[in-house]
Design a protein around this motif. Structure first.
Motif, mmCIF file in Angstrom:
data_model
loop_
_atom_site.group_PDB
_atom_site.id
_atom_site.type_symbol
_atom_site.label_atom_id
_atom_site.label_comp_id
_atom_site.label_asym_id
_atom_site.label_seq_id
_atom_site.Cartn_x
_atom_site.Cartn_y
_atom_site.Cartn_z
ATOM 1 N N LYS A 53 0.813 -1.214 0.000
ATOM 2 C CA LYS A 53 0.000 0.000 0.000
ATOM 3 C C LYS A 53 0.849 1.269 0.000
ATOM 4 C CE LYS A 53 -3.767 -2.675 1.475
ATOM 5 N NZ LYS A 53 -3.203 -3.952 1.395
ATOM 6 N N GLU A 54 2.149 1.101 0.237
ATOM 7 C CA GLU A 54 3.052 2.251 0.206
ATOM 8 C C GLU A 54 3.283 2.729 -1.226
ATOM 9 O OE1 GLU A 54 4.348 -0.874 1.527
ATOM 10 O OE2 GLU A 54 3.192 -0.366 3.307
ATOM 11 N N LYS A 55 3.076 1.849 -2.188
ATOM 12 C CA LYS A 55 3.252 2.209 -3.598
ATOM 13 C C LYS A 55 2.032 3.010 -4.054
ATOM 14 C CE LYS A 55 6.739 -0.798 -4.799
ATOM 15 N NZ LYS A 55 7.835 -0.607 -5.691
ATOM 16 N N LYS A 56 2.229 4.303 -4.263
ATOM 17 C CA LYS A 56 1.131 5.216 -4.584
ATOM 18 C C LYS A 56 0.401 4.808 -5.865
ATOM 19 C CE LYS A 56 0.144 10.122 -4.885
ATOM 20 N NZ LYS A 56 0.689 11.477 -4.893
ATOM 21 N N LEU A 57 1.146 4.396 -6.892
ATOM 22 C CA LEU A 57 0.531 4.007 -8.154
ATOM 23 C C LEU A 57 -0.390 2.810 -7.984
ATOM 24 C CD1 LEU A 57 0.248 4.486 -11.194
ATOM 25 C CD2 LEU A 57 2.212 2.961 -11.523
ATOM 26 N N TYR A 58 0.033 1.810 -7.199
ATOM 27 C CA TYR A 58 -0.801 0.633 -6.947
ATOM 28 C C TYR A 58 -2.096 1.041 -6.261
ATOM 29 C CZ TYR A 58 3.280 -2.415 -7.840
ATOM 30 O OH TYR A 58 4.333 -3.062 -8.391
ATOM 31 N N MET A 59 -1.968 1.915 -5.274
ATOM 32 C CA MET A 59 -3.166 2.380 -4.549
ATOM 33 C C MET A 59 -4.121 3.109 -5.484
ATOM 34 S SD MET A 59 -3.448 1.548 -1.405
ATOM 35 C CE MET A 59 -4.589 2.749 -0.776
ATOM 36 N N ILE A 60 -3.585 4.005 -6.290
ATOM 37 C CA ILE A 60 -4.428 4.783 -7.205
ATOM 38 C C ILE A 60 -5.145 3.867 -8.188
ATOM 39 C CG2 ILE A 60 -4.361 6.429 -9.129
ATOM 40 C CD1 ILE A 60 -2.158 7.928 -7.561
ATOM 41 N N LEU A 61 -4.400 2.962 -8.805
ATOM 42 C CA LEU A 61 -4.999 2.069 -9.807
ATOM 43 C C LEU A 61 -6.015 1.111 -9.194
ATOM 44 C CD1 LEU A 61 -1.932 1.250 -12.075
ATOM 45 C CD2 LEU A 61 -3.878 2.736 -12.595
ATOM 46 N N THR A 62 -5.685 0.560 -8.027
ATOM 47 C CA THR A 62 -6.599 -0.386 -7.381
ATOM 48 C C THR A 62 -7.862 0.313 -6.905
ATOM 49 O OG1 THR A 62 -4.670 -1.644 -6.659
ATOM 50 C CG2 THR A 62 -6.764 -2.197 -5.637
ATOM 51 N N LEU A 63 -7.709 1.456 -6.269
ATOM 52 C CA LEU A 63 -8.881 2.191 -5.787
ATOM 53 C C LEU A 63 -9.723 2.692 -6.954
ATOM 54 C CD1 LEU A 63 -10.392 3.109 -3.305
ATOM 55 C CD2 LEU A 63 -8.996 5.167 -3.270
ATOM 56 N N SER A 64 -9.076 3.193 -7.997
ATOM 57 C CA SER A 64 -9.818 3.661 -9.174
ATOM 58 C C SER A 64 -10.586 2.524 -9.823
ATOM 59 C CB SER A 64 -8.864 4.281 -10.198
ATOM 60 O OG SER A 64 -8.314 5.474 -9.703
ATOM 61 N N THR A 65 -9.960 1.357 -9.912
ATOM 62 C CA THR A 65 -10.626 0.196 -10.500
ATOM 63 C C THR A 65 -11.866 -0.183 -9.699
ATOM 64 O OG1 THR A 65 -8.544 -0.620 -11.407
ATOM 65 C CG2 THR A 65 -10.328 -2.224 -11.170
ATOM 66 N N CYS A 66 -11.713 -0.263 -8.380
ATOM 67 C CA CYS A 66 -12.863 -0.604 -7.527
ATOM 68 C C CYS A 66 -13.966 0.447 -7.631
ATOM 69 C CB CYS A 66 -12.413 -0.752 -6.073
ATOM 70 S SG CYS A 66 -11.425 -2.218 -5.756
ATOM 71 N N MET A 67 -13.573 1.713 -7.641
ATOM 72 C CA MET A 67 -14.564 2.787 -7.724
ATOM 73 C C MET A 67 -15.312 2.751 -9.057
ATOM 74 S SD MET A 67 -14.591 4.560 -4.909
ATOM 75 C CE MET A 67 -15.365 6.076 -5.387
ATOM 76 N N VAL A 68 -14.580 2.557 -10.142
ATOM 77 C CA VAL A 68 -15.221 2.541 -11.462
ATOM 78 C C VAL A 68 -16.182 1.366 -11.564
ATOM 79 C CG1 VAL A 68 -14.828 2.209 -13.936
ATOM 80 C CG2 VAL A 68 -13.437 3.844 -12.667
ATOM 81 N N ILE A 69 -15.762 0.195 -11.133
ATOM 82 C CA ILE A 69 -16.641 -0.981 -11.204
ATOM 83 C C ILE A 69 -17.912 -0.735 -10.395
ATOM 84 C CG2 ILE A 69 -16.901 -3.396 -10.527
ATOM 85 C CD1 ILE A 69 -13.884 -3.720 -11.265
ATOM 86 N N GLY A 70 -17.759 -0.222 -9.169
ATOM 87 C CA GLY A 70 -18.921 0.043 -8.320
ATOM 88 C C GLY A 70 -19.833 1.113 -8.889
ATOM 89 N N MET A 71 -19.242 2.208 -9.348
ATOM 90 C CA MET A 71 -20.061 3.299 -9.882
ATOM 91 C C MET A 71 -20.749 2.896 -11.183
ATOM 92 S SD MET A 71 -20.118 5.698 -7.705
ATOM 93 C CE MET A 71 -20.861 7.008 -8.659
ATOM 94 N N VAL A 72 -20.038 2.197 -12.057
ATOM 95 C CA VAL A 72 -20.668 1.759 -13.310
ATOM 96 C C VAL A 72 -21.792 0.773 -13.011
ATOM 97 C CG1 VAL A 72 -20.297 0.492 -15.467
ATOM 98 C CG2 VAL A 72 -18.690 2.259 -14.782
ATOM 99 N N PHE A 73 -21.598 -0.086 -12.031
ATOM 100 C CA PHE A 73 -22.650 -1.033 -11.645
ATOM 101 C C PHE A 73 -23.922 -0.275 -11.245
ATOM 102 C CE2 PHE A 73 -24.947 -3.348 -8.330
ATOM 103 C CZ PHE A 73 -25.231 -4.536 -8.985
ATOM 104 N N PHE A 74 -23.796 0.642 -10.297
ATOM 105 C CA PHE A 74 -24.981 1.355 -9.806
ATOM 106 C C PHE A 74 -25.554 2.320 -10.836
ATOM 107 C CE2 PHE A 74 -23.319 0.063 -5.613
ATOM 108 C CZ PHE A 74 -24.474 -0.533 -5.121
ATOM 109 N N MET A 75 -24.690 3.011 -11.560
ATOM 110 C CA MET A 75 -25.198 3.957 -12.549
ATOM 111 C C MET A 75 -25.804 3.224 -13.752
ATOM 112 S SD MET A 75 -25.005 6.729 -10.987
ATOM 113 C CE MET A 75 -25.534 7.867 -12.254
ATOM 114 N N SER A 76 -25.390 1.984 -14.000
ATOM 115 C CA SER A 76 -26.037 1.182 -15.050
ATOM 116 C C SER A 76 -27.436 0.779 -14.623
ATOM 117 C CB SER A 76 -25.190 -0.049 -15.384
ATOM 118 O OG SER A 76 -23.970 0.338 -15.976
ATOM 119 N N ILE A 77 -27.622 0.529 -13.334
ATOM 120 C CA ILE A 77 -28.976 0.273 -12.816
ATOM 121 C C ILE A 77 -29.837 1.521 -13.016
ATOM 122 C CG2 ILE A 77 -30.348 -0.142 -10.727
ATOM 123 C CD1 ILE A 77 -28.013 -1.954 -9.752
#
Length: 160
Positions: free
Chosen positions: A76-100
């Protein structure tokens, strides 16, 4: 990047604003509404979608995405990993709900085809994820992080 709850809200608002603008414009183009709606109607629609997206991001998707990311086994100290992982989770969640939301909106507007509801949902989801993820990773995310860091540095400099 945000360190306080207030900063999280501002950061979330900035992300939502950018993503709502891109995704709503994209969905207006897909549905043929870009040529039909007036600019005022589009603005009203974007405001409604922004409010829904922000509420989802702050109340449901954001907290769940943070829990998932911090439970995953990576550095989690690697900033790029955190950004990419969090962005991926956020996009999947938001696209799921906004697709509903999109499915409900299309159903009310009577623009759904004779497909099964799940088929329609997955079609909407697929069309949105293929634009939302690159938009988040390549455009909105970097732009918001840049603007947010500038906002913080200006605010910190003015408080000295």
């Amino acid at each position: 990047m945000p360190t306080t709850k207030k900063q999280e809200v501002y950061f979330g608002m900035m992300m939502c604003l950018g993503m709502v603008f891109i995704m709503t414009t994209y969905n207006f183009m897909l549905s043929g509404m870009l040529d039909v709606l007036t600019p005022l109607q589009m603005l009203k629609e974007m405001i409604i979608i922004f409010i829904i997206a922000l509420a989802l991001e702050l109340i449901i998707v954001g907290p769940i995405a943070h829990k998932v990311v911090f439970s995953l086994p990576f550095k989690k100290e690697k900033k790029l990993y955190m950004i990419l992982t969090l962005s991926t989770c956020m996009v999947i969640g938001m696209v799921f709900f906004m697709s509903i939301y999109g499915l409900i909106h299309a159903s009310i507007a009577g623009s759904l085809t004779n497909q099964h509801v799940l088929t329609s949902f997955f079609t909407i989801f697929a069309k949105n994820i293929m634009i939302a993820y690159p938009a988040q990773i390549l455009i909105v995310g970097p732009a918001v992080r840049f603007l947010f860091s500038r906002f913080l540095s200006i605010k910190q400099a003015s408080s000295l």
